[in-house]
Design a protein around this motif. Structure first.
Motif, PDB file in Angstrom:
ATOM      1  N   MET A 447       5.414  28.954  12.425  1.00 50.05           N
ATOM      2  CA  MET A 447       6.023  28.178  11.344  1.00 50.05           C
ATOM      3  C   MET A 447       6.422  26.795  11.843  1.00 50.05           C
ATOM      4  SD  MET A 447       6.040  29.171   8.313  1.00 50.05           S
ATOM      5  CE  MET A 447       7.255  28.133   7.518  1.00 50.05           C
ATOM      6  N   LYS A 448       7.014  26.779  13.047  1.00 49.48           N
ATOM      7  CA  LYS A 448       7.432  25.488  13.598  1.00 49.48           C
ATOM      8  C   LYS A 448       6.224  24.575  13.788  1.00 49.48           C
ATOM      9  CE  LYS A 448       9.582  26.475  17.331  1.00 49.48           C
ATOM     10  NZ  LYS A 448      10.386  26.845  18.498  1.00 49.48           N
ATOM     11  N   ALA A 449       5.164  25.167  14.329  1.00 50.24           N
ATOM     12  CA  ALA A 449       3.961  24.361  14.558  1.00 50.24           C
ATOM     13  C   ALA A 449       3.429  23.822  13.233  1.00 50.24           C
ATOM     14  CB  ALA A 449       2.903  25.202  15.261  1.00 50.24           C
ATOM     15  N   GLN A 450       3.449  24.683  12.208  1.00 51.20           N
ATOM     16  CA  GLN A 450       2.943  24.245  10.908  1.00 51.20           C
ATOM     17  C   GLN A 450       3.793  23.133  10.318  1.00 51.20           C
ATOM     18  OE1 GLN A 450       0.172  24.526   9.281  1.00 51.20           O
ATOM     19  NE2 GLN A 450      -0.461  25.615  11.143  1.00 51.20           N
ATOM     20  N   LEU A 451       5.112  23.269  10.491  1.00 48.31           N
ATOM     21  CA  LEU A 451       5.995  22.222   9.974  1.00 48.31           C
ATOM     22  C   LEU A 451       5.708  20.891  10.653  1.00 48.31           C
ATOM     23  CD1 LEU A 451       9.282  24.292   9.651  1.00 48.31           C
ATOM     24  CD2 LEU A 451       8.070  23.175   7.772  1.00 48.31           C
ATOM     25  N   CYS A 452       5.516  20.966  11.967  1.00 49.36           N
ATOM     26  CA  CYS A 452       5.191  19.737  12.694  1.00 49.36           C
ATOM     27  C   CYS A 452       3.871  19.162  12.192  1.00 49.36           C
ATOM     28  CB  CYS A 452       5.093  20.004  14.190  1.00 49.36           C
ATOM     29  SG  CYS A 452       6.676  20.278  14.964  1.00 49.36           S
ATOM     30  N   ALA A 453       2.939  20.067  11.911  1.00 53.24           N
ATOM     31  CA  ALA A 453       1.638  19.595  11.426  1.00 53.24           C
ATOM     32  C   ALA A 453       1.788  18.894  10.087  1.00 53.24           C
ATOM     33  CB  ALA A 453       0.674  20.771  11.323  1.00 53.24           C
ATOM     34  N   VAL A 454       2.622  19.456   9.233  1.00 50.65           N
ATOM     35  CA  VAL A 454       2.864  18.818   7.941  1.00 50.65           C
ATOM     36  C   VAL A 454       3.476  17.434   8.141  1.00 50.65           C
ATOM     37  CG1 VAL A 454       4.341  18.913   5.890  1.00 50.65           C
ATOM     38  CG2 VAL A 454       3.088  20.949   6.629  1.00 50.65           C
ATOM     39  N   TYR A 455       4.444  17.390   9.051  1.00 44.39           N
ATOM     40  CA  TYR A 455       5.131  16.134   9.358  1.00 44.39           C
ATOM     41  C   TYR A 455       4.121  15.102   9.837  1.00 44.39           C
ATOM     42  CZ  TYR A 455       8.475  13.140  11.926  1.00 44.39           C
ATOM     43  OH  TYR A 455       9.221  12.098  12.420  1.00 44.39           O
ATOM     44  N   ARG A 456       3.222  15.576  10.713  1.00 46.50           N
ATOM     45  CA  ARG A 456       2.212  14.671  11.248  1.00 46.50           C
ATOM     46  C   ARG A 456       1.315  14.168  10.117  1.00 46.50           C
ATOM     47  NH1 ARG A 456      -2.982  14.813  12.951  1.00 46.50           N
ATOM     48  NH2 ARG A 456      -3.466  13.276  14.572  1.00 46.50           N
ATOM     49  N   GLN A 457       0.924  15.106   9.263  1.00 46.69           N
ATOM     50  CA  GLN A 457       0.034  14.759   8.170  1.00 46.69           C
ATOM     51  C   GLN A 457       0.679  13.713   7.265  1.00 46.69           C
ATOM     52  OE1 GLN A 457      -0.545  17.968   5.479  1.00 46.69           O
ATOM     53  NE2 GLN A 457      -1.911  16.779   4.165  1.00 46.69           N
ATOM     54  N   CYS A 458       1.984  13.864   7.053  1.00 48.78           N
ATOM     55  CA  CYS A 458       2.675  12.936   6.160  1.00 48.78           C
ATOM     56  C   CYS A 458       2.878  11.574   6.793  1.00 48.78           C
ATOM     57  CB  CYS A 458       4.044  13.464   5.771  1.00 48.78           C
ATOM     58  SG  CYS A 458       4.000  14.997   4.883  1.00 48.78           S
ATOM     59  N   PHE A 459       3.190  11.573   8.086  1.00 48.64           N
ATOM     60  CA  PHE A 459       3.746  10.329   8.620  1.00 48.64           C
ATOM     61  C   PHE A 459       2.997   9.694   9.765  1.00 48.64           C
ATOM     62  CE2 PHE A 459       7.458  12.793   7.062  1.00 48.64           C
ATOM     63  CZ  PHE A 459       7.635  12.070   5.909  1.00 48.64           C
ATOM     64  N   SER A 460       2.108  10.428  10.414  1.00 49.05           N
ATOM     65  CA  SER A 460       1.521   9.792  11.584  1.00 49.05           C
ATOM     66  C   SER A 460       0.717   8.584  11.128  1.00 49.05           C
ATOM     67  CB  SER A 460       0.645  10.755  12.360  1.00 49.05           C
ATOM     68  OG  SER A 460      -0.711  10.520  12.072  1.00 49.05           O
ATOM     69  N   ALA A 461       0.689   7.601  11.980  1.00 49.94           N
ATOM     70  CA  ALA A 461       0.139   6.302  11.604  1.00 49.94           C
ATOM     71  C   ALA A 461      -1.280   6.405  11.071  1.00 49.94           C
ATOM     72  CB  ALA A 461       0.188   5.369  12.804  1.00 49.94           C
ATOM     73  N   GLU A 462      -2.095   7.217  11.750  1.00 49.47           N
ATOM     74  CA  GLU A 462      -3.488   7.295  11.316  1.00 49.47           C
ATOM     75  C   GLU A 462      -3.599   7.958   9.959  1.00 49.47           C
ATOM     76  OE1 GLU A 462      -5.322   9.625  14.414  1.00 49.47           O
ATOM     77  OE2 GLU A 462      -3.644   8.867  15.609  1.00 49.47           O
ATOM     78  N   CYS A 463      -2.810   9.019   9.804  1.00 54.57           N
ATOM     79  CA  CYS A 463      -2.954   9.787   8.578  1.00 54.57           C
ATOM     80  C   CYS A 463      -2.492   9.005   7.357  1.00 54.57           C
ATOM     81  CB  CYS A 463      -2.187  11.085   8.686  1.00 54.57           C
ATOM     82  SG  CYS A 463      -2.791  12.103  10.012  1.00 54.57           S
ATOM     83  N   MET A 464      -1.544   8.086   7.617  1.00 54.55           N
ATOM     84  CA  MET A 464      -1.027   7.330   6.482  1.00 54.55           C
ATOM     85  C   MET A 464      -2.080   6.378   5.915  1.00 54.55           C
ATOM     86  SD  MET A 464       2.263   7.652   5.583  1.00 54.55           S
ATOM     87  CE  MET A 464       2.928   6.061   5.158  1.00 54.55           C
ATOM     88  N   GLY A 465      -2.983   5.968   6.768  1.00 53.36           N
ATOM     89  CA  GLY A 465      -3.979   5.007   6.295  1.00 53.36           C
ATOM     90  C   GLY A 465      -3.413   3.605   6.371  1.00 53.36           C
ATOM     91  N   SER A 466      -4.306   2.641   6.360  1.00 55.60           N
ATOM     92  CA  SER A 466      -3.856   1.274   6.595  1.00 55.60           C
ATOM     93  C   SER A 466      -3.438   0.578   5.302  1.00 55.60           C
ATOM     94  CB  SER A 466      -4.981   0.485   7.269  1.00 55.60           C
ATOM     95  OG  SER A 466      -6.136   0.583   6.461  1.00 55.60           O
ATOM     96  N   HIS A 467      -3.683   1.216   4.191  1.00 53.86           N
ATOM     97  CA  HIS A 467      -3.358   0.524   2.934  1.00 53.86           C
ATOM     98  C   HIS A 467      -1.867   0.581   2.605  1.00 53.86           C
ATOM     99  CE1 HIS A 467      -4.401   4.726   2.130  1.00 53.86           C
ATOM    100  NE2 HIS A 467      -3.410   4.664   1.281  1.00 53.86           N
ATOM    101  N   GLN A 468      -1.162   1.531   3.265  1.00 49.89           N
ATOM    102  CA  GLN A 468       0.261   1.645   2.962  1.00 49.89           C
ATOM    103  C   GLN A 468       1.041   0.565   3.704  1.00 49.89           C
ATOM    104  OE1 GLN A 468       2.277   3.588   0.857  1.00 49.89           O
ATOM    105  NE2 GLN A 468       3.717   2.070   1.650  1.00 49.89           N
ATOM    106  N   ARG A 469       1.364  -0.483   3.014  1.00 52.71           N
ATOM    107  CA  ARG A 469       2.163  -1.537   3.642  1.00 52.71           C
ATOM    108  C   ARG A 469       2.629  -2.528   2.592  1.00 52.71           C
ATOM    109  NH1 ARG A 469      -2.242  -5.381   6.720  1.00 52.71           N
ATOM    110  NH2 ARG A 469      -3.693  -5.595   5.000  1.00 52.71           N
ATOM    111  N   LEU A 470       3.601  -3.345   3.010  1.00 51.60           N
ATOM    112  CA  LEU A 470       4.003  -4.455   2.148  1.00 51.60           C
ATOM    113  C   LEU A 470       2.797  -5.375   1.991  1.00 51.60           C
ATOM    114  CD1 LEU A 470       7.397  -5.465   3.844  1.00 51.60           C
ATOM    115  CD2 LEU A 470       7.132  -4.056   1.806  1.00 51.60           C
ATOM    116  N   ALA A 471       2.601  -5.868   0.812  1.00 48.13           N
ATOM    117  CA  ALA A 471       1.426  -6.699   0.591  1.00 48.13           C
ATOM    118  C   ALA A 471       1.438  -7.903   1.514  1.00 48.13           C
ATOM    119  CB  ALA A 471       1.400  -7.166  -0.861  1.00 48.13           C
ATOM    120  N   PRO A 472       0.287  -8.284   2.085  1.00 52.01           N
ATOM    121  CA  PRO A 472       0.241  -9.432   3.004  1.00 52.01           C
ATOM    122  C   PRO A 472       0.853 -10.685   2.412  1.00 52.01           C
ATOM    123  CG  PRO A 472      -1.842  -8.266   3.031  1.00 52.01           C
ATOM    124  CD  PRO A 472      -1.018  -7.612   1.973  1.00 52.01           C
TER     125      PRO A 472
END
Lengths: 672, 661
Positions: A447-472
């Protein structure tokens, strides 16, 4: 000869950094033995082979003796320091006498802190962390390692050169009027404008600050933001310095430049403001990028020559910072960090809250619950006893169910989590399963590993994609607003940051005083006369050897005071050579009333090093002290002085107490 | 780790000696390489685990760094490690003992082993593991036994509590030793009483080694099992001669003791560390005078030169005479006391510096230099005696003090010891003078100064003529000493340790190998010292233990780095709770001093106590004032009692003979 290595218990290298000398040494050892086979083995393999016996012995000792190595010292004064964090073993080596055991330990802890800040709660799962630190894809791995290597080098440089990284407290530019104006500007104009813009892509600026070199000009936090703790702020300054190496180098002599061994500067420091005004940030200073045939590089599997293209400065970095909000506490809350270079060495930093960051808070809460449950179960407590003192297990069940529903509404992939969770529920809550017993421990882990995986999926830089940012465009507007505001101050600020306060202004009042450092440990801020030892900028200490000598003395005295502080001594005075050193640590309440001194804990040697960057000792100390002062705000201060030895002790002490009184005022400048 | 039940006074948790050469193939068992493991009842798998892992890691690290591992730290313990030709020595202590102390402990242990057994590899070839295990166990228990934690921190010699002992007894002990040296086969000696040093002529590292055997013979068992032990059936069973091994540098220092010829050079600052090794420890250690030596105008003594050592070779000049002691010196001394003539005239009758120094040395058969030195200074004492009247005083005392002729010798000898002792001997003389003399008819200081200078000039000329460049020699020996320490196992030289026990008292002498085979040497030494030893033993036995030190509202420890001795008023084996803070601070400060050369003094304070530490090249002193109020708040404050510690320490410690000025 320096090296830092992160490895798993099975001796897989997750990360390494070496200086050229160490690399040379290793290759020499291997070159000799493998000459017949022609090509020397890849450097990473050599490192692996060399350290594997140590790593394996380390885990054997931990398993069978419950004790593990912390350091080795050889007869030629090479020092090896080892530290285990969860399943990762960190090893730092020094063979040139420039760092002692304590320095290496600190380096390891700082490395760990930087990894935490970059990867957040992913670090809590060793298998995920392994993937983050050592991605399968070589190019990606090179990028990650290069980044960490550079961060480590930046930290080492700052610790060597910058007093604020010596004592691990933020140094502020002492100019109350300008500071106040800037804070007001950040609040009323900048943050307000960004946060009310539609182009902010769901992000919200929580903190905004302006750095001149490593010194803080102004800092603003929005009302609903959590406090940015000193440890995180210091780590962020390292990251900013890494993005935009401060033009220390401009002042150093060519020899010094050579010795700093930083060939991988991505931006030439000289940005031209006019370029920035006119167009895109990323185009004005192309990164120094040497194109090399990637295949050749892969074959050698060497990081040394592979340059990674610089990231677009408009792309935020993902950082995980401690947050205490009214909804709860999260030690690694995801934020986006924007570093906008106003001018060379002057940077505007924005920290934004990203969409869905509340998920992190939930993950942390659940992880915490599962960790506790697992601990109790492995201790042999069962059934209701396993959740004694904790929210009942039923509550945990509801929380997880609710959390999965929340993820679903946010369009996150939850199938893995769901399957692991239903398995857990089958075991724990059905008649056929083992119930709440020790048998549930493996399920807790997954369960702990899965929670971390979810966290990673939500927030890790790569997973977030580059479009999420304040507009240039929004970023550019913010940048030019601040540039406009500070245009007239720019040169002043650059000079001021080198001459923040000078010893000259204290000499008349304190004859014989050579140097001092005053630190407010509650706020994590310090004041000290500038100690410039570069040849071009002579300080009042003079040039060259004397200035270097005094700097070295100050550096080593700080190390000394920490050693005594660790053993519970809050006052230290030394007569060392021609100088007399004093160190005091004391507590005050908010009105400046000196609180009585109590015995502070005597810490064992294997604890984290004393400081604020990697592990906030002073926060623990304040908490400890406040136990007996429940009703008042307790503040903690340190004063360190260096006098000429010929000054009689009674005058030195008189100076120290006058100095403490005098410096009390400037430190009151509000941070907010 | 279950079996590491820590006993209060055990500073060693584990110790092992591991022979890597026996475990090289895949199939070799780790246990084959374990030569010795302490505690011996540790389960074998635990032993194998520790030896195997530590040996493996040490080897790996030493390959990476191309140097042997010195210290290996774990969370709960730390290991001092010594790796030499396939042997791995490792000794673990709890983590709060300073690194320097742990390493010093292991070095002592290794030195002891080599001293009694010779080179490690060779001794394991010659003797069974069991035999050597007994030895190692004994050395370990000797090194950890019976001393306070402070002693462990400094790894210092245990000495008798000189504050309760009549200083004359100490002088007597020194004299016995010097008398023994009249036999040219005797290199140096020491006298121990119940496991504590009364007087020693050896450097501290050697004294420590000699003491082990004393504890061993004290228990009187299994001593014959050791190699080379020729239990002295003759002259009586209370003497023992043991084969021991000295490093070349140690031997060099014993055979050719560095003589302080400072006075023949340009003046040197007094603070310069002078580490001449052949010291009679008691003399300077016994600090009885509570008066400031600067009160007395006898400073000329301090610059009195010792004579350059006799350059005659020991061996070539040694002619076995019927009685080794029928030397002119002895006769003259004897005759003095026997004739019981007024000593003053006796002194005057000695030719004023004309008695041929070299001649005496020669007739002594080139006996080891202290005797020759004493001879010279005896003359000087006589010469000066006419001015300062000290000699007459001594002689007078001699007459009164039960006709004990030795007293006089002692006093005259006290002028002759190397200048470390000069201050003390000066003070002692002064004290004696005060005791005995009511009218001080000393000549004017100028006059004396003149004569001294004259003498110095002569002396320096002499030294130059001889071409003795002892200072540089002495220096090189010392550096050699450091470098040799590692290779000590390779070129050890066999010597003998002669011990003569009289109840709790032991006379231990390092002697040349031929001492054992010499027809009369042993008998001579035995008979000449027997009576004095008996007398000394009786005196020491009747000395009441007394109150342990002068207790005051303060705690202090004074460590003499050169003689490796400790003076303290912390009593008892394990420091009481009131002394814990002091011991802890001392450990920290000592290790700070040990790695910061430029550090001169330090004050550290927490809420409950403040400790002041100061050091010079020759000594370290730690001081804590008890019962200071903790009303100040840790802020910089001149009123803080912690900052008055230096002056308090200076003031208080004077009466313990510790001069911090």
């Amino acid at each position: 000869m320096k090296c830092l290595l992160v490895a798993t218990e099975s001796a897989e290298v997750l990360f390494y950094w070496t200086d050229p000398e160490f690399e040379h040494n290793v290759q020499e050892q291997y070159g000799a033995s493998q000459e017949e086979e022609g090509r020397p083995p890849a450097f990473e393999d050599s490192i692996n082979t060399l350290f594997a016996p140590i790593i394996i012995s380390c885990s054997t000792m931990a398993d069978r003796l419950g004790d593990s190595y912390t350091s080795f010292t050889t007869e030629n004064n090479h020092v090896y320091v080892l530290n285990q964090f969860d399943e990762c073993l960190y090893i730092a080596v020094n063979g040139d006498g420039e760092e002692n055991e304590e320095d290496l330990k600190r380096k390891i802890y700082v490395m760990k802190k930087l990894i935490d800040i970059m990867f957040g709660m992913v670090t809590l799962s060793s298998s995920l962390l392994r993937k983050e630190l050592r991605p399968q894809d070589t190019e990606q791995r090179n990028r990650v390692w290069k980044k960490l290597q550079r961060l480590l080098e930046t930290y080492s440089r700052l610790r060597e050169q910058d007093q604020s990284f010596l004592v691990e407290a933020v140094e502020r530019l002492i100019h109350p009027t300008l500071c106040e104006q800037c804070i007001e500007f950040l609040e009323r104009r900048l943050v307000q404008q960004i946060n009310s813009s539609v182009e902010r892509a769901g992000e919200e600026v929580l903190h905004a600050f302006i750095l001149v070199h490593t010194k803080l000009l102004a800092f603003y936090s929005s009302r609903n933001a959590s406090t940015l703790i000193p440890s995180d702020l210091l780590a962020l300054i390292i990251m900013v310095q890494d993005h935009y190496p401060s033009s220390f180098d401009l002042e150093t002599t060519p020899e010094e430049l050579e010795s700093t061994s930083a060939p991988d500067i991505f931006f030439t420091p000289e940005h031209s403001p006019s370029d920035q005004d006119s167009g895109r940030l990323s185009s004005d200073s192309p990164p120094v990028f040497q194109f090399v045939d990637p295949d050749v590089q892969m074959a050698e599997d060497s990081l040394q020559t592979l340059e990674v293209p610089a990231p677009d400065p408009m792309t935020p970095s993902r950082v995980f910072l401690e947050s205490t909000l009214k909804e709860g506490f999260c030690p690694m809350m995801p934020h986006s960090m924007y570093c906008l270079p106003l001018w060379p060495s002057i940077t505007l930093v924005l920290l934004t809250k990203i969409p869905n960051s509340q998920v992190a808070m939930h993950v942390y809460g659940l992880l915490d619950a599962f960790v506790k449950l697992e601990k109790r179960l492995s201790e042999g407590l069962e059934g209701a006893a396993a959740s004694r003192g904790q929210p009942p297990i039923q509550e945990l069940r509801n929380k997880v169910d609710k959390f999965i529903r929340l993820l679903a509404t946010l369009d996150f992939q939850t199938s893995h989590l769901q399957s692991v969770w239903s398995e857990f529920k089958n075991k724990a809550f059905t008649r056929s399963g083992p119930g709440i017993t020790r048998a549930l421990v493996p399920s807790c882990r997954s369960m702990k590993a899965q929670l971390c995986a979810v966290y990673r999926q939500c927030f890790s830089a790569e997973c977030m994609g580059s479009h999420q940012r304040l507009a240039p465009t929004l970023q550019e507007r913010a940048l030019s607003m601040v540039q406009e505001k500070l245009m007239d101050w720019k040169d002043f600020l650059l000079v001021k940051s080198k001459r923040n306060i000078t010893m000259v202004s204290y000499l008349e009042e304190f004859p014989g005083l050579v140097h001092f450092i005053y630190t407010d440990r509650t706020a994590g801020q310090m004041i000290a006369p500038s100690l410039n030892v570069t040849d071009r900028s002579a300080s009042e200490l003079g040039k060259g050897p004397l200035a270097h000598f005094i700097k070295n003395k100050v550096w080593s005295f700080v190390a000394t005071t920490r050693r005594y502080l660790q053993k519970g001594y809050t006052t230290v005075t030394l007569r060392d050579g021609d100088y007399y050193f004093c160190y005091f640590l004391w507590f005050e309440n908010e009105t400046g009333y000196k609180l009585e001194v109590t015995d502070i804990p005597n810490l064992p040697d294997d604890l984290a090093p004393i400081g604020m960057l990697a592990w906030d000792y002073y926060r623990k100390l304040l908490r400890f002290y406040s136990k007996n002062h429940q009703n008042e705000v307790v503040k903690c201060y340190e004063l360190l002085t260096m006098h000429l030895g010929v000054i009689p002790t009674e005058y030195i002490l008189q100076h120290c107490s006058q100095l403490a009184r005098k410096l009390w005022e400037p430190s009151r400048i509000p941070l907010l | 780790m279950a079996e590491t039940v820590q006993q209060e006074n055990k500073r060693c948790i584990y110790f092992f000696l591991y022979d890597r050469s026996k475990v090289q193939e895949e199939g070799d068992l780790t246990r084959a390489g374990i030569c010795y493991f302490y505690p011996e009842d540790t389960p074998m798998d635990q032993q194998e685990l520790l030896c195997g892992q530590l040996a493996g890691v040490s080897r790996c690290v030493s390959e990476l760094s191309s140097a042997p591992v010195r210290l290996l730290r774990l969370r709960k313990t730390k290991y001092a490690v010594h790796m030499r030709d396939n042997f791995l020595w490792a000794l673990s202590c709890v983590a709060d003992i300073p690194d320097v102390s742990v390493c010093a402990f292991l070095d002592q242990l290794i030195d002891l082993f080599c001293f009694y057994n010779g080179p490690v590899r060779q001794s394991y070839q010659l003797h069974s593991q069991e035999e050597l295990a007994v030895c190692l166990a004994r050395y370990l228990s000797h090194l950890q036994g019976g001393s306070t934690e402070l002693h462990h921190i400094f790894s210092c010699l245990r000495t008798i509590d000189s504050t309760n002992i009549d200083p004359l007894l100490l002088l007597k002990a020194a004299l016995i030793l010097q008398a023994c040296q009249r036999c040219p086969l005797v290199l140096a000696g020491c006298i121990l009483y119940r496991g504590r040093v009364v007087s020693t002529q050896m450097p501290p590292e050697l004294t420590v080694k000699v003491m082990v055997h004393e504890t061993e013979t004290f228990s009187q068992d299994n001593r014959l099992r050791m190699n080379g032990v020729t239990s002295g059936a003759s002259p009586t069973s209370s003497t023992v001669t043991t084969n021991v091994f000295l490093t070349p540098s140690e031997l060099h220092l014993l055979r050719y003791p560095p003589v302080d010829n400072r006075s023949s050079d340009t003046p040197q600052p007094l603070t310069r560390p002078r580490k001449s090794r052949l010291l009679s420890r008691t003399l300077s250690d016994t600090l009885i005078s509570d008066q400031d030596p600067s009160e007395f105008p006898h400073l000329s003594y301090q610059t009195l030169p010792s004579s350059p050592r006799s350059s005659l070779s020991d061996e070539s000049c040694f002619s076995p005479s019927p009685s080794l002691f029928s030397t002119p010196l002895r006769t003259s001394l004897k005759s003095q006391s026997e004739k019981d003539t007024p000593p003053e005239s006796q002194e005057h009758s000695l030719p004023n510096g004309t008695l041929p120094n070299r001649g005496t040395g020669g007739s002594l058969g080139g006996s080891s230099s202290p005797v020759a030195k004493n001879e010279v200074n005896y003359q000087e004492g006589g010469r000066l005696g006419s001015e300062s009247n000290i000699s007459s005083v001594l002689a007078e005392k001699d007459k009164n003090a039960d006709g004990n002729s030795e007293n006089r010798q002692v006093n005259s000898l006290s002028n002759g010891v190397p200048s470390e002792q000069d201050e003390f001997s000066l003070r002692l003389n002064d004290r004696l003078a005060k005791l005995e003399l009511t009218d001080d008819s000393a000549g004017s200081g100028d006059d004396r100064q003149e004569r001294v200078e004259e003498h110095l000039a002569k002396e320096s000329k002499e030294a130059r003529r001889e071409g003795v460049t002892e200072r540089s020699e002495c220096m090189s020996v010392r550096s050699e000493c450091v470098s040799v320490r590692s290779e000590c196992e390779t070129s050890l030289e066999s010597m003998f340790l002669y011990q003569h026990r009289v109840r709790g008292l032991v006379l231990a002498l390092l002697v040349e190998p031929s001492f054992n085979t010499h027809p009369t040497a042993k008998d001579e030494v035995y008979h000449s010292s027997l009576a004095s030893l008996n007398g000394l033993e009786a005196h020491l036995r009747t000395t009441s233990p007394g109150a342990p030190g002068a207790q005051g509202p303060y705690t202090f420890a004074h460590y003499d780095c050169i003689q490796n001795t400790l003076t303290t008023n912390v009593c008892g084996r394990s420091a009481g709770p009131q002394d814990r803070p002091f011991v802890k601070a001392t450990a920290l400060l000592h290790s700070h001093f040990s790695y910061t050369d430029t550090l001169q003094e330090a004050i550290i304070r927490n809420a409950s106590c403040a400790v002041y530490g100061t050091r010079t090249a020759a000594q370290e002193t730690y001081f804590l004032q008890q019962g200071t109020s903790s009303r100040n708040s840790g802020i910089p404050n001149g009123q803080d009692s912690a900052f008055s510690l230096p002056s308090k320490a200076r003031h208080r410690l004077l009466k313990h003979g510790v001069n911090l000025l």
